[in-house]
Every structure is written in structure tokens, then in C-alpha cells.
Design an enzyme around this catalytic site. Structure first.
Site, mmCIF file in Angstrom:
data_model
loop_
_atom_site.group_PDB
_atom_site.id
_atom_site.type_symbol
_atom_site.label_atom_id
_atom_site.label_comp_id
_atom_site.label_asym_id
_atom_site.label_seq_id
_atom_site.Cartn_x
_atom_site.Cartn_y
_atom_site.Cartn_z
ATOM 1 N N ASP A 138 32.526 52.988 -29.794
ATOM 2 C CA ASP A 138 33.816 51.957 -29.527
ATOM 3 C C ASP A 138 33.335 50.876 -28.290
ATOM 4 O O ASP A 138 32.590 51.066 -27.680
ATOM 5 C CB ASP A 138 35.055 52.846 -29.285
ATOM 6 C CG ASP A 138 36.322 51.972 -29.678
ATOM 7 O OD1 ASP A 138 36.196 50.903 -29.956
ATOM 8 O OD2 ASP A 138 37.302 52.560 -29.484
ATOM 9 N N CYS A 162 47.120 82.076 -34.619
ATOM 10 C CA CYS A 162 46.004 81.616 -35.240
ATOM 11 C C CYS A 162 44.915 82.494 -35.264
ATOM 12 O O CYS A 162 45.080 83.756 -34.737
ATOM 13 C CB CYS A 162 45.512 80.802 -33.984
ATOM 14 S SG CYS A 162 44.004 79.607 -34.513
ATOM 15 N N CYS A 201 41.127 82.544 -30.726
ATOM 16 C CA CYS A 201 42.480 83.327 -30.926
ATOM 17 C C CYS A 201 42.142 84.879 -31.284
ATOM 18 O O CYS A 201 42.841 85.744 -30.882
ATOM 19 C CB CYS A 201 43.409 82.526 -31.776
ATOM 20 S SG CYS A 201 43.846 81.129 -30.951
ATOM 21 N N CYS A 258 41.294 81.750 -35.365
ATOM 22 C CA CYS A 258 40.337 80.935 -35.244
ATOM 23 C C CYS A 258 39.511 82.143 -34.139
ATOM 24 O O CYS A 258 39.975 82.797 -33.579
ATOM 25 C CB CYS A 258 40.342 79.705 -34.426
ATOM 26 S SG CYS A 258 40.485 79.643 -32.594
ATOM 27 N N ASP A 278 37.878 44.315 -30.651
ATOM 28 C CA ASP A 278 39.053 43.604 -31.411
ATOM 29 C C ASP A 278 40.272 43.414 -30.459
ATOM 30 O O ASP A 278 39.885 44.198 -29.216
ATOM 31 C CB ASP A 278 39.475 44.533 -32.415
ATOM 32 C CG ASP A 278 39.402 46.092 -32.008
ATOM 33 O OD1 ASP A 278 38.533 46.518 -31.332
ATOM 34 O OD2 ASP A 278 40.352 46.648 -32.307
#
Ligand code: GUN
Ligand code: ZN
Length: 644
Positions: free
Chosen positions: A89, A274, A279, A276, A124
């Protein structure tokens, strides 16, 4: 760069995207790497999540003399130790947040190119939601100017030109159109972070829709600064291909955990909802016992696991044809997202979405709530019923909802009625009016609604039924019950003829049944299921009916008939001369060979493939709509079935 559609659903797509540093499947997420402070290293990200593309910030690198020198010397890939694709960016966002950025727009593009970025971003002008239209117009003008000045410097680097325009749809669309005309490769939608931070998802949806209208459909679209998975599915359904996330790290620093339904404060949790790896490994108290920085790392990992899992879910939904179901589920978790979904009902938006909506799907449509009735597929069905379907008789017998297919459920009644009266038979179903002839056609047989639907759906369907029946005399089916049953009578062949005529008109347009079916008709049915399979007209096999979706596959002989009755450009995909010999050999049509296409063709429609003189070459099935065929340079546009 290559960017090629592999699968599609709603206005979303699964694409293969390649840069010099490899290939990724979209939709995908670019984790944000801060070169000064990596909570998780790119290498670790690749190992754990299979990250093949990420985003870092050229402005931050440029500002630090040490990083700048190293990047110029060894390249950005070495600098952050990652050999996949890297997007950079430009500093626009820092300029928006801190306001102190003094950068030359061309210089920062050259710098990104010189450090070997795969995708560099122009500088931009960040358009904020609070801007007046005049301010926003100025920003858009400057953004377009800078994009024009930047393209000559990109060389090998892919160039990203963000679409700005604040909350003004005309400006967004204008900006998108202007940028699409330039030699750029990648189109972020910018200036949306404040909308997301304030959960202004309805405005966000309007921004995406307006930008997509103006953008070249063959280019990848990135939703800049979108890191919360809650909005991924909706954004993908509207045509976004990439997201970037610093949210995983920011939220972790704040002690917050990302979930598919929203965000929870870690301190408020007594259990981890969760599964994952993080977790699964730790309990809440074990995580609490870790030192603060290690806990942050673990929360960041959890946040990324959730984010990448959501992207896998979305890709699976596109592949399986249940993306709208997923979007509606996610929207039901958050009132602001619900509002965003309601934006899509507006006539302009649903009409745009309908252009991208596949005509058939692998899986049945599931009702999830009041939003379902507004899906583009149902909008299309209701519209086509009015414009393509011709009721045969003055009187209609109206039946209440039954099990599907209705002609089976009501077979006795149907036999009795058809034996005695020339009437239309229509079911007032939960999806709309369904003439019995259409009851096996997608999405009518392939939809599952609960026995009782919400009041809003009922009202919309009631309107659709009234509109459809307004020129006929309606008899409720109970009043036909006095008709005597005749056990020896089987459902007349005429009903099959009514079915194939009605489906032809709905699928190809009014007049198709006359074109395809005038002559001596033989209907061949499956011995096993009794369903219509092949239609022979005057000894020629013109159509086959697919068991899965009750729609026709067009045979070459049917193609000849449609070609004769339907004038150019109807049903046609026109190919350039170079492609003619290949199509004649039965090869499929690549998008780059398409010269023109009927604007009414939709993805997965049956079509005629013709040359520039309108000579029929083959019949096939589209994979893209017209706008896509004319803009994509890679990938297949039509799958050829039979050639002359
Ligand atoms: N990051 C988040 N939003 C934006 C934006 O509008 N432009 C650029 N260049 N980067 C962003
Ligand atoms: Zn977890």
C-alpha cells in the site's frame, strides 16, 4: 497476471489469480504485515494458514531509512522474508489517519516497483463518508489524475487503483469506470474503513455495488481495510475477491476475539466458543495465565484461524451453490448486516445482481427468512413468468401449496380436471405462482421452504400471484372437487407437451416452444423415473431435459430451429473468425474469442455459437454473462456441446 473464473455463485466467483510469485485461489485474505512489528511472521503465516499472498506498507518502509535501504537493495520479499505474492500500500491510509504524509504520488509508485512489489498501489485520495459531494468529486478527480500519472511507471509490477467517491454512488461508479479504462490490474474499493468501523454496512453495500457497476468485471476487486469476517460473505456475493486484515492484530492487541458472528472481549469469556488449534490447546484460564504479549499472539492466531475458515466456507458455498444461504445466515447475526442485505432488494440492485446469477445450481434453494424471497433467482422467475410464460386458457384453477413436484402430489385432481376442462392449473406456492407445467424446473422443485413462512414473504407472493392471474378467471381447486374420478385414466400425454412448451418458453424466451416443437413430437421418458428425457421433433432430437434441474439441454437440431426463428443477437455468442475452425471441431470458446453476445444470456444458459455472419457453428452452455465475456481475456466463456 492471470485471473480466471473457476466457479461462481451470486455475483461472487472463485478465481485463480497469479503473480510472478505464485498463484492463489480467490476470494482470499491478505494479512497485513507491519515491517516494524510482526506479531506473526509471514513464514509462520504460510506454515499455519497456507498464506500465499499478503500486504505490507511501502510508505512505512520508505519512511524508515534502514528499511528503505534494505528494501531497495534486497527487495521487499527478502525484507519481510516471504516468497509468495506481496501487495504494497502507498501511504494513503496513513495520510488519512495522521494527515502528515508528504509523498510524491509518482515517486511512491516507482519505489514500490523498485523494491519488487508484486502489486503496488497508487497514492489515491482517501474519500471520507462525511465529505460533501464537491469535496468527494475533487478527491475522485485527483485520484484519477494520479492513476493516469502512475501507470507509465508500473513496468512489471501490477498496479492497484482504488475506487473512491465517498458515499456517492454516481461518483463511485464514475471513478470505477475511469480507472477501468486505464492500464491497471487490480481494483481496491477504498475509503470504506470508517463505514466498517461504524458498522454502516448498508452504506458499505451501496459503495461496493456502485463501484462494481463501473468496474471491469475481469479484474480482481479488493475491499480495502476489511478485516472482519462478518462481512466477507456479503462482500463476496457482491463481487469482491480480496480482503486485507490488520484486524487480526489490532483486535488481539485490544484483547478481542473475532468470530464469524462478531467480536467478543476475551475478558468476558468463561469458555472459548471455538475449535481452532489455539482454543483447542488452551482453556480461558490457561490463556489468562500467559504473559500479555504471548496471549496477544495466541489471540491473533485465533483471529486468523477464524478469518481463513470463513474464506474456506465462502469458497465452498460458491462451489456448492449456497452462497446466498450463507450471506443470509451471517446477516441474521447482525442487525446492521441485515440492513445491508435489505439494500439488495432495491430494483436497480436486484436487476444488476440477476445478470450474474447462475440459471441453475447444484443444490436446492433453502429459505432462511424474509430475505430469501428477494433473491435474484426468485426475482428472475417472477419476471420471466410475466414476460415469457403464456397461459393457455381463460380460466385458472388455483391450488394451495402441496409437496413437490406438484403435478405428482395433485396427480388425481389434475387428471380429473384436465379430462373435463380447458383450464390453467397453478399452485399458489410459498415461492410464487407455479403453473403445474413448470413444477420440475429450477428453482421450483429445487427449493425448500418451511410450511409456514413469514408475513412479508406471504405478501410478496400474494402480489405475484395476483399479478400473474389478473387476466384470467380464477377457480379455487376445492370447487372442482365435484368432478368424478376416473381410475382408468392416466395423465394425458398432452400434459407432457404443455410442460415441454412452457419450459422452452421460460428458458429460451417467448416463441421458443413454437420454434422447437412444431412438428410431430415424440417424448422419450426415463424407464426408471418416468421423467421426460429426450424430445424428438419430426425425427430430430431437439432437446433433452435434465433430471437435476428440469431445464433443457439444447441439441444441435434444436439449435438450428432456434437459430432460424430467433434473430441476432438473441441466444447468440458470436466468435471471431480465428476461433471458427476450433468451434467447428467441438472445442470450447475462450472469452478472448468472443466478439459479441446476447445481453440476455446469463451464466449457465444454453446458447447458439455463431460466426460474424451469423452462421450457426455449435450449441453450448455459457459460463459467463455478456459483460464478462467481452472483458475477460482468460478462461472459458462457453462450453461447446455439439458442433455442426
Ligand atoms: N487502506 C484502507 N483504505 C484505503 C484506501 O482507501 N486507500 C489505500 N491506498 N489504502 C487503504
Ligand atoms: Zn479459536
Amino acid at each position: 497476471m492471470t485471473f480466471e473464473i473457476k466457479e461462481r455463485d451470486a455475483a461472487g466467483r472463485v478465481c485463480q489469480f497469479t503473480t510472478k510469485h505464485g498463484s492463489v485461489t480467490t476470494p482470499n485474505l491478505l494479512p497485513v504485515i507491519n515491517p516494524n512489528k510482526m506479531i506473526i511472521t509471514p513464514k509462520e503465516m504460510k506454515k499455519r494458514f497456507g498464506v500465499e499472498i499478503l500486504i505490507t506498507n511501502a510508505y512505512i518502509i520508505h519512511k524508515s531509512p534502514a528499511l528503505k535501504e534494505l528494501a531497495l537493495q534486497s527487495g521487499v520479499h527478502k525484507l519481510i522474508d516471504f516468497n509468495g505474492s506481496i501487495m504494497t500500500d502507498s501511504g494513503t491510509f496513513q495520510s488519512y489517519v495522521y494527515g502528515d504524509v508528504t509523498l510524491d504520488p509518482v515517486e511512491i509508485v516507482q519505489f514500490q516497483r523498485d523494491i519488487g512489489s508484486d502489486i503496488g498501489t497508487i497514492l489515491d485520495v482517501f474519500g471520507t463518508p462525511g465529505q460533501t459531494k464537491d469535496e468527494a468529486t475533487k478527491g475522485v478527480k485527483e485520484t484519477i489524475e494520479r492513476a493516469k500519472k502512475s501507470t507509465p511507471h508500473k513496468r512489471e509490477m501490477l498496479l492497484a487503483c482504488p475506487v473512491q467517491g465517498s458515499v456517492y454512488p454516481e461518483l463511485r461508479e464514475h471513478c470505477a469506470r475511469q480507472l477501468s479504462a486505464l492500464d491497471a490490474d487490480f481494483y481496491p474499493i477504498g475509503g470504506v474503513v470508517p463505514l466498517m468501523e461504524n458498522q454502516r454496512y448498508a452504506d458499505l453495500a451501496r459503495c461496493i455495488l456502485a463501484a462494481k457497476r463501473g468496474l471491469d468485471p475481469s479484474k480482481p476487486v479488493h475491499l480495502f481495510g476489511a478485516g472482519h469476517p462478518l462481512i466477507f460473505s456479503l462482500a463476496v456475493a457482491l463481487g469482491c475477491d480480496f480482503f486485507d486484515s490488520s484486524a487480526y492484530a489490532k483486535y488481539a492487541n485490544d484483547g478481542r476475539m473475532i468470530f464469524q458472528w462478531g467480536t467478543e472481549k476475551f475478558d468476558d469469556l468463561t469458555e472459548l466458543p471455538c475449535c481452532c488449534p489455539v482454543c483447542s490447546k488452551y482453556t480461558v484460564s490457561e490463556l489468562k495465565a500467559l504473559d500479555a504479549s504471548e496471549r496477544t499472539v495466541q489471540l491473533a492466531l485465533h483471529n486468523l484461524y477464524i478469518s481463513f475458515a470463513e474464506l474456506r466456507t465462502i469458497r465452498a458455498a460458491i462451489q456448492g451453490g449456497w452462497l446466498w444461504e450463507l450471506v443470509e445466515q451471517r446477516a441474521s447475526a447482525n442487525p446492521f448486516l441485515s440492513e445491508a442485505l435489505q439494500v439488495l432488494r432495491e430494483p436497480d440492485h436486484v436487476a444488476w445482481l440477476e445478470h450474474y446469477e447462475p440459471t441453475s445450481k447444484k443444490t436446492a434453494m433453502f429459505y432462511t427468512g424474509p430475505q430469501t424471497i428477494y433473491r435474484p433467482t426468485i426475482y428472475r422467475y417472477h419476471t420471466r413468468l410475466l414476460t415469457r410464460f403464456e397461459p393457455l386458457f381463460k380460466t385458472t384453477v388455483l391450488f394451495p401449496e402441496g409437496t413437490k413436484p406438484y403435478s405428482m402430489f395433485y396427480s388425481q385432481e389434475l387428471k380429473n380436471i384436465l379430462r373435463q376442462k380447458n383450464v390453467n392449473c397453478v399452485v399458489h406456492s410459498t415461492i410464487g405462482p407455479v403453473p403445474f407445467e413448470l413444477d420440475e424446473m429450477y428453482p421450483l422443485a429445487q427449493s425448500v421452504f418451511p410450511a409456514t413462512v413469514d408475513q412479508e414473504t406471504k405478501e410478496i407472493v400474494q402480489h405475484a400471484v395476483e399479478r400473474f392471474l389478473k387476466d384470467t378467471d380464477v377457480i379455487q381447486w376445492e370447487h372442482c372437487l365435484m368432478l368424478e374420478e376416473d381410475k382408468s385414466h392416466t395423465l394425458d400425454i398432452d400434459f407432457d407437451k404443455r410442460r415441454i412448451s412452457a419450459v422452452s418458453d421460460m428458458q429460451f424466451g417467448r416463441g421458443a416452444s413454437e420454434a422447437l416443437l412444431s412438428g410431430k413430437i415424440t417424448i422419450i421418458k426415463s424407464k426408471r423415473t418416468g421423467k421426460i428425457r429426450n424430445i424428438i421433433c419430426d425425427g430430430h432430437h431437439v432437446l433433452s431435459m435434465r433430471a437435476e434441474d428440469g431445464l433443457f439441454t439444447l441439441k444441435l437440431q434444436g439449435g438450428h430451429r432456434l437459430h432460424k426463428s430467433f434473430k441476432h443477437p438473441l441466444l447468440r455468442v458470436v466468435v471471431i473468425d480465428d476461433a471458427v475452425p476450433f468451434v467447428k471441431e467441438g472445442k470450447s470458446v475462450f472469452a478472448k474469442f468472443v466478439a459479441d453476445c446476447d445481453p440476455d444470456l446469463r451464466p449457465y444458459d444454453e446458447c447458439l455459437i455463431v460466426d460474424k455472419n451469423d452462421t450457426l457453428l455449435a450449441v453450448g452452455r455459457t459460463l459467463l454473462n455478456r459483460d464478462e465475456m467481452l472483458s475477460f481475456h482468460q478462461g472459458m466463456a462457453v462450453k461447446t456441446r455439439e458442433s455442426i
